[in-house]
Every structure is written in structure tokens, then in C-alpha cells.
Design a protein around this motif. Sequence first.
Motif, PDB file in Angstrom:
ATOM      1  N   ARG A  84       0.832  -1.209   0.000  1.00  0.00           N
ATOM      2  CA  ARG A  84       0.000   0.000   0.000  1.00  0.00           C
ATOM      3  C   ARG A  84       0.867   1.259   0.000  1.00  0.00           C
ATOM      4  N   ALA A  85       1.926   1.250   0.796  1.00  0.00           N
ATOM      5  CA  ALA A  85       2.807   2.423   0.853  1.00  0.00           C
ATOM      6  C   ALA A  85       3.505   2.653  -0.486  1.00  0.00           C
ATOM      7  N   LEU A  86       3.651   1.601  -1.280  1.00  0.00           N
ATOM      8  CA  LEU A  86       4.280   1.716  -2.590  1.00  0.00           C
ATOM      9  C   LEU A  86       3.270   2.020  -3.697  1.00  0.00           C
ATOM     10  N   GLY A  87       1.999   2.196  -3.319  1.00  0.00           N
ATOM     11  CA  GLY A  87       0.984   2.556  -4.296  1.00  0.00           C
ATOM     12  C   GLY A  87       0.218   1.383  -4.882  1.00  0.00           C
ATOM     13  N   PHE A  88       0.408   0.173  -4.362  1.00  0.00           N
ATOM     14  CA  PHE A  88      -0.321  -1.001  -4.831  1.00  0.00           C
ATOM     15  C   PHE A  88      -1.410  -1.307  -3.815  1.00  0.00           C
ATOM     16  N   ARG A  89      -2.595  -0.807  -4.068  1.00  0.00           N
ATOM     17  CA  ARG A  89      -3.664  -0.812  -3.080  1.00  0.00           C
ATOM     18  C   ARG A  89      -4.627  -1.991  -3.212  1.00  0.00           C
ATOM     19  N   GLY A 101      -9.325 -29.163  -5.261  1.00  0.00           N
ATOM     20  CA  GLY A 101     -10.639 -28.585  -4.999  1.00  0.00           C
ATOM     21  C   GLY A 101     -11.358 -28.196  -6.269  1.00  0.00           C
ATOM     22  N   ALA A 102     -12.229 -27.216  -6.151  1.00  0.00           N
ATOM     23  CA  ALA A 102     -13.100 -26.827  -7.258  1.00  0.00           C
ATOM     24  C   ALA A 102     -12.355 -26.139  -8.398  1.00  0.00           C
ATOM     25  N   HIS A 103     -11.191 -25.547  -8.124  1.00  0.00           N
ATOM     26  CA  HIS A 103     -10.430 -24.832  -9.147  1.00  0.00           C
ATOM     27  C   HIS A 103      -9.075 -25.506  -9.319  1.00  0.00           C
ATOM     28  N   ASP A 104      -8.390 -25.139 -10.366  1.00  0.00           N
ATOM     29  CA  ASP A 104      -7.085 -25.737 -10.656  1.00  0.00           C
ATOM     30  C   ASP A 104      -5.928 -24.905 -10.129  1.00  0.00           C
ATOM     31  N   TYR A 105      -6.046 -23.580 -10.220  1.00  0.00           N
ATOM     32  CA  TYR A 105      -4.966 -22.694  -9.809  1.00  0.00           C
ATOM     33  C   TYR A 105      -5.517 -21.541  -8.974  1.00  0.00           C
ATOM     34  N   ARG A 106      -4.688 -21.034  -8.084  1.00  0.00           N
ATOM     35  CA  ARG A 106      -4.993 -19.806  -7.349  1.00  0.00           C
ATOM     36  C   ARG A 106      -3.821 -18.858  -7.565  1.00  0.00           C
ATOM     37  N   LEU A 107      -4.150 -17.647  -8.002  1.00  0.00           N
ATOM     38  CA  LEU A 107      -3.154 -16.613  -8.206  1.00  0.00           C
ATOM     39  C   LEU A 107      -3.305 -15.541  -7.139  1.00  0.00           C
ATOM     40  N   LYS A 108      -2.198 -15.002  -6.711  1.00  0.00           N
ATOM     41  CA  LYS A 108      -2.206 -13.805  -5.875  1.00  0.00           C
ATOM     42  C   LYS A 108      -1.635 -12.701  -6.741  1.00  0.00           C
ATOM     43  N   ILE A 109      -2.423 -11.644  -6.887  1.00  0.00           N
ATOM     44  CA  ILE A 109      -2.057 -10.547  -7.781  1.00  0.00           C
ATOM     45  C   ILE A 109      -2.069  -9.239  -7.003  1.00  0.00           C
ATOM     46  N   ILE A 110      -1.044  -8.434  -7.211  1.00  0.00           N
ATOM     47  CA  ILE A 110      -0.951  -7.115  -6.578  1.00  0.00           C
ATOM     48  C   ILE A 110      -1.077  -6.063  -7.685  1.00  0.00           C
ATOM     49  N   CYS A 111      -2.007  -5.121  -7.499  1.00  0.00           N
ATOM     50  CA  CYS A 111      -2.265  -4.069  -8.499  1.00  0.00           C
ATOM     51  C   CYS A 111      -2.338  -2.702  -7.830  1.00  0.00           C
ATOM     52  N   ARG A 112      -2.193  -1.679  -8.633  1.00  0.00           N
ATOM     53  CA  ARG A 112      -2.286  -0.312  -8.114  1.00  0.00           C
ATOM     54  C   ARG A 112      -3.706   0.011  -7.659  1.00  0.00           C
ATOM     55  N   ASP A 113      -4.692  -0.380  -8.440  1.00  0.00           N
ATOM     56  CA  ASP A 113      -6.094  -0.068  -8.140  1.00  0.00           C
ATOM     57  C   ASP A 113      -6.981  -1.003  -8.962  1.00  0.00           C
ATOM     58  N   LEU A 114      -8.297  -0.815  -8.866  1.00  0.00           N
ATOM     59  CA  LEU A 114      -9.212  -1.689  -9.604  1.00  0.00           C
ATOM     60  C   LEU A 114      -9.102  -1.505 -11.108  1.00  0.00           C
ATOM     61  N   ASP A 115      -8.824  -0.276 -11.555  1.00  0.00           N
ATOM     62  CA  ASP A 115      -8.626  -0.064 -12.994  1.00  0.00           C
ATOM     63  C   ASP A 115      -7.425  -0.864 -13.496  1.00  0.00           C
ATOM     64  N   ASP A 116      -6.358  -0.895 -12.709  1.00  0.00           N
ATOM     65  CA  ASP A 116      -5.173  -1.665 -13.067  1.00  0.00           C
ATOM     66  C   ASP A 116      -5.509  -3.158 -13.105  1.00  0.00           C
ATOM     67  N   TYR A 117      -6.292  -3.633 -12.133  1.00  0.00           N
ATOM     68  CA  TYR A 117      -6.698  -5.037 -12.142  1.00  0.00           C
ATOM     69  C   TYR A 117      -7.561  -5.346 -13.368  1.00  0.00           C
ATOM     70  N   GLU A 118      -8.493  -4.456 -13.687  1.00  0.00           N
ATOM     71  CA  GLU A 118      -9.361  -4.669 -14.849  1.00  0.00           C
ATOM     72  C   GLU A 118      -8.526  -4.767 -16.125  1.00  0.00           C
ATOM     73  N   ARG A 119      -7.510  -3.925 -16.255  1.00  0.00           N
ATOM     74  CA  ARG A 119      -6.618  -3.968 -17.417  1.00  0.00           C
ATOM     75  C   ARG A 119      -5.861  -5.294 -17.463  1.00  0.00           C
ATOM     76  N   LEU A 120      -5.327  -5.716 -16.319  1.00  0.00           N
ATOM     77  CA  LEU A 120      -4.589  -6.971 -16.251  1.00  0.00           C
ATOM     78  C   LEU A 120      -5.502  -8.152 -16.607  1.00  0.00           C
ATOM     79  N   HIS A 121      -6.732  -8.114 -16.131  1.00  0.00           N
ATOM     80  CA  HIS A 121      -7.706  -9.166 -16.434  1.00  0.00           C
ATOM     81  C   HIS A 121      -7.990  -9.205 -17.932  1.00  0.00           C
ATOM     82  N   ARG A 122      -8.245  -8.061 -18.513  1.00  0.00           N
ATOM     83  CA  ARG A 122      -8.584  -7.967 -19.929  1.00  0.00           C
ATOM     84  C   ARG A 122      -7.409  -8.361 -20.825  1.00  0.00           C
ATOM     85  N   GLU A 123      -6.230  -7.836 -20.509  1.00  0.00           N
ATOM     86  CA  GLU A 123      -5.069  -8.032 -21.384  1.00  0.00           C
ATOM     87  C   GLU A 123      -4.340  -9.349 -21.155  1.00  0.00           C
TER      88      GLU A 123
END
Length: 156
Positions: free
Chosen positions: A60-65, A103-125
Motif C-alpha cells: 500500500r505504501a508503494l501505491g499497490f492498493r 478442490g473446485a479450481h485448478d490454480y490460485r493466483l495472488k495478484i498485486i495491483c495499483r487499483d481496480l482499474d489496473d486489475y481490470e486492465r490486467l484481467h482484460r489483457e
Amino acid sequence: MQELDRVDRSIMQRLARDARLSVSRVAEEVGLSQSACTRRIQALEASGQLKGYGARFDHRALGFRVTALVDITLSTQVEEELAQFERAVQEIDGVVECLLVSGAHDYRLKIICRDLDDYERLHREHLGRLPCVTTISSSFVLRAVATRSEADALFK
């Protein structure tokens, strides 16, 4: 693989809490000579039980909220396609952990992003273009309740 004794576990705990500790300080804290402590640390490294040293960051202090936990289900369990998925996910900036899970899924990812817009971009791209993916389910971390070093969890 060698069995860790009390002294080895104590060395690992201290290095996990502060990897910048000098060998002389670790030796003093665990009751060894500096040369004996150095030999033990080298043996732990050589055996692969001590894989490296690092720093912990305040995202968070580095801007990844935003921290997202993303469950992914693949269309197949064919080894070649699992390997293809795993190679592709390793190329995505922001993915700090990828775990093959039961379990029900095959993989679990932990992702760190700046904000929700950044996550949406990462998801899309990136996430939406991963090979063999049938479902992607994202959860967002609201607050970390407990965080322990691996050494604290392993050597209690």
C-alpha cells in the motif's frame, strides 16, 4: 534431505525475521561460534532448505492498493496444456504467486495491483487470454488478519 535440529531452526527463524543480520549476530543469538554458524548456514543453503534472502514490502505504501486472489479453472488436465498455462502465467507482471491447488479450481493466483482499474486492465489483457481457461473467479483482500513468516509457521 537433512533433518533440522533446534539450532538450524533457530538460525532459520532469525534469518526469516531479518535477513540482514550478520553471521556474527546470528551466531551470538543461537549460541554458536561465527565459523560454526557460517558452516550451518552454508549447509542449509547447499541442501536447498534455505532458498534465499529477501525484503518484505508494504504494498500500500508503494501505491499497490489492491490484492486479488484469483481462482482459475482449466478446460483440461493434460500435462502439456498445464505447462503451457504455467509458462504463460509466469509472464504476467503483478502475479506474485501461482499455486496449483486441489478442490473446485485448478490454480490460485495472488495478484498485486495499483487499483481496480489496473486489475481490470490486467484481467482484460492477460488473464482472459491465458490458454485453456474456462473460469476466472476473483476475490479482493479487504484486510490482512494474520501474516507470519514462513519460519514462524514452520519451526514453532
